[in-house]
Design an enzyme around this catalytic site. Structure first.
Site: not given
Ligand code: ACM
Ligand code: ZN
Length: 560
Positions: A185, A214, A289, A352-353, A419, A444, A446, A496-498
């Site tokens: 990100r 990603d 992703h 994931d997702e 997670w 997490y 972040d 995570w670096t969004e």
């Molecule tokens: C995640 O935070 N989507 C693994």
């Protein structure tokens, strides 16, 4: 014996009392630690280190480098708005010596200790660190770093350092103590990643989970598919503020040109990490992703595109098409190169997702489902993961995936990274899968660190709330019976670096919460949060200030 001359033994009260008062604090809490009524003096200008085994020799140079002080003392407000505090503390220069008698610190191996176990003794004989392997010795040297930083302040040039007599026997609770690094990100340079690895080593963390692909950027050079980094590394602009804040718009500035790691970079990072006893696990995300990959090669998607490297955050409906055999050829080619670059036993394949809407209307995906007798799209995802797992197994590797891999019918040999809280990990362990606990509820990083981020001046972030206390309170064995606990391989924090665009901000999010990760993953018997906070304040905060790391100040100001 020369070493004896450097040692001052005090049986009379005063010096011993002074040492008792300033007892050494170590994070993570060692398995066993005793201070004796004795003091050991060390030269404050130069420490001679003797490695009794040839294999330990490189550690001395690495430790010498590790203890170099990168910044001058003072307090500096950086251009990113973060404050760096650098202490006056100066540590002696570390030098290798081949003379055991003249050494200040001797390093030994003892095969009767566990691989990562060490014993550190400071007594009339001098200082010795004995490890089950070079890993154990390295973690012992990290404990020694904390002891030195606590003993050095206020020492004038020429004056010796005085440390208490010590016996420490210590070994980790978990074999996997991980930190996740997201340069997708926002990108971080090789030098920044090296600093991150130093931050890990300081906390006795031994596994770097390197998230390399990603939606917003593909960050690993793949020779067979050059567009992944020519096209897939670059997004046209970046969302300003929260994803939900439509009024804030986009910044209009392309991001990511040249922002990827070459093979040479990877080798440099692997060598750096390995010298610090840290394993690196790469992550190649699939089947979700994947927008950066789809933009580079639109035939990887169900619709054929066109696609654009994502400029905002969240979960995209566009994912790899599982119904096309060419997707498998691509993924296997990529994994071939990943396996060439990374020697790790584990490869992280994401998982994931991943929405299934594209698969639901894709003729290729539907045809494959019919042919394979798959009842729903989650099973289609399971089909991909099983094939990829078999492929990696055939190359002698194992897979780790995010906890969604449980939904498509996971094989018993996959390791699950829990997670969405600990529940996926609990379920996986009970059904016999190995687990790494990385619950967003506790790790997490972040997420915000205080209950009222706005009032406390926290930088804008993704949301959530994980205080140092909350992270420290995590029990990896919660709800797990004795017989399934063996499946919990360890604990990891994810950042995570969004919303984290600078490495200054990155450090601010991870420190001091890495200390909680360190203690949860290393220490068998935790004491109390209050005791932990005292040790973080006495030991880790001075370490951060010695190295010039940027840390969040809140807990040191009594704010949670
Ligand atoms: C995640 O935070 N989507 C693994
Ligand atoms: Zn498809």
């Amino acid at each position: 014996m020369d070493a004896l001359r450097k040692i001052l033994v005090s049986f009379s009260g005063i010096l011993a009392l002074a040492v008792q008062l300033g007892a050494v604090s170590i994070v993570p809490q060692p398995s066993e630690m005793k201070e004796t009524r004795m003091t050991v003096q060390l030269p404050s200008d130069r420490l001679s280190v003797y490695p009794a085994d040839r294999s330990l020799k490189p550690l001395v140079g690495v430790w010498a480098d590790f203890l170099r002080k990168p910044y001058s003392p003072g307090t500096e407000v950086l251009s990113t708005g973060f404050t760096r505090i650098v202490s006056e503390t100066v540590l002696p220069e570390v030098k290798l010596t081949g003379n055991e008698q003249k050494a200040d610190i001797c390093l030994y191996l003892d095969a009767s200790l566990a691989e990562e176990e060490y014993v550190l003794e400071a007594d009339m004989e001098g200082i010795s660190i004995t490890g089950g392997s070079s890993k154990g010795v390295w973690w012992g040297l990290q404990t020694m770093s904390q002891i030195l930083v606590q003993s050095a302040p206020g020492i004038s040039p020429g004056e010796p350092l005085t440390i208490p007599g010590l016996y420490i026997q210590d070994k980790p609770r978990f074999a996997y103590r991980g930190a996740h690094f997201d340069p997708c990100r926002h990108f971080f340079t090789v030098e920044e990643l090296k600093t991150f690895i130093d931050m890990m080593a300081l906390h006795k963390l031994n596994t770097l989970h390197w998230h390399l692909t990603d939606d917003q950027g593909w960050r690993l050079e793949i020779r067979k598919y050059p567009l992944l980094t020519e096209v897939g590394a670059v997004r046209s602009e970046t969302k300003i503020g929260s994803v939900n804040d439509t009024a804030a718009g986009f910044d209009g500035t392309p991001y990511g040109e040249g922002c990827y790691y070459t093979r040479k970079d990877v080798k440099e990072i692997l060598d750096y990490a390995s010298a610090r006893q840290i394993t690196v696990i790469p992550e190649i995300e699939m089947p979700g992703h994947a927008v950066a990959a789809l933009t580079s090669y639109p035939w990887l998607g169900c619709t054929g595109g066109p696609y654009a490297v994502w400029t905002t955050w969240g979960v995209s409906d566009d994912v790899f098409c599982i119904g096309k055999e060419t997707t498998f050829s691509f993924l296997e080619d990529v994994l071939d190169e990943v396996c060439e670059m990374f020697p790790s036993e584990y490869i992280h394949i994401g998982g994931d997702e991943c929405p299934s809407v594209r698969w639901e209307t894709c003729p290729d995906c539907q045809k494959l489902m019919k042919a394979e007798g798959l009842e729903n799209e989650r099973q289609l995802q399971g089909y991909l993961l099983h094939r990829i797992e078999q492929y990696l197994n055939s190359k002698g590797r194992k897979i780790i995936g995010w906890d969604e891999i449980l939904e498509g019918g996971v094989t018993p040999t996959a390791t699950v990274m829990s997670w969405r809280g600990p529940s996926g990990g609990i379920k996986a362990a009970r059904q016999g899968n190995d687990v790494v606990m990385t619950p967003n509820s506790h790790f997490y990083l972040d997420y915000y660190q205080t209950a009222d981020p706005k009032a406390n001046g926290e930088p804008f972030g993704i949301g959530g709330y994980v205080s140092l206390r909350k992270a420290w309170s995590f029990d990896p064995y919660d709800q797990l019976d004795e017989d399934v606990r063996k499946h919990i391989k360890g604990v990891q924090a994810n950042t995570w670096t969004e919303y984290i665009a600078s490495f200054d901000h990155y450090q601010h999010m991870d420190l001091p919460r890495f200390a909680a990760l360190s203690e949860v993953s290393w220490s068998e018997d935790k004491t109390s949060y209050d005791d932990f906070l005292v040790r973080v304040t006495d030991s880790m905060k001075p370490m951060y200030e010695f190295f010039g790391y940027i840390y969040a100040p809140y807990v040191f100001e009594g704010i949670e």
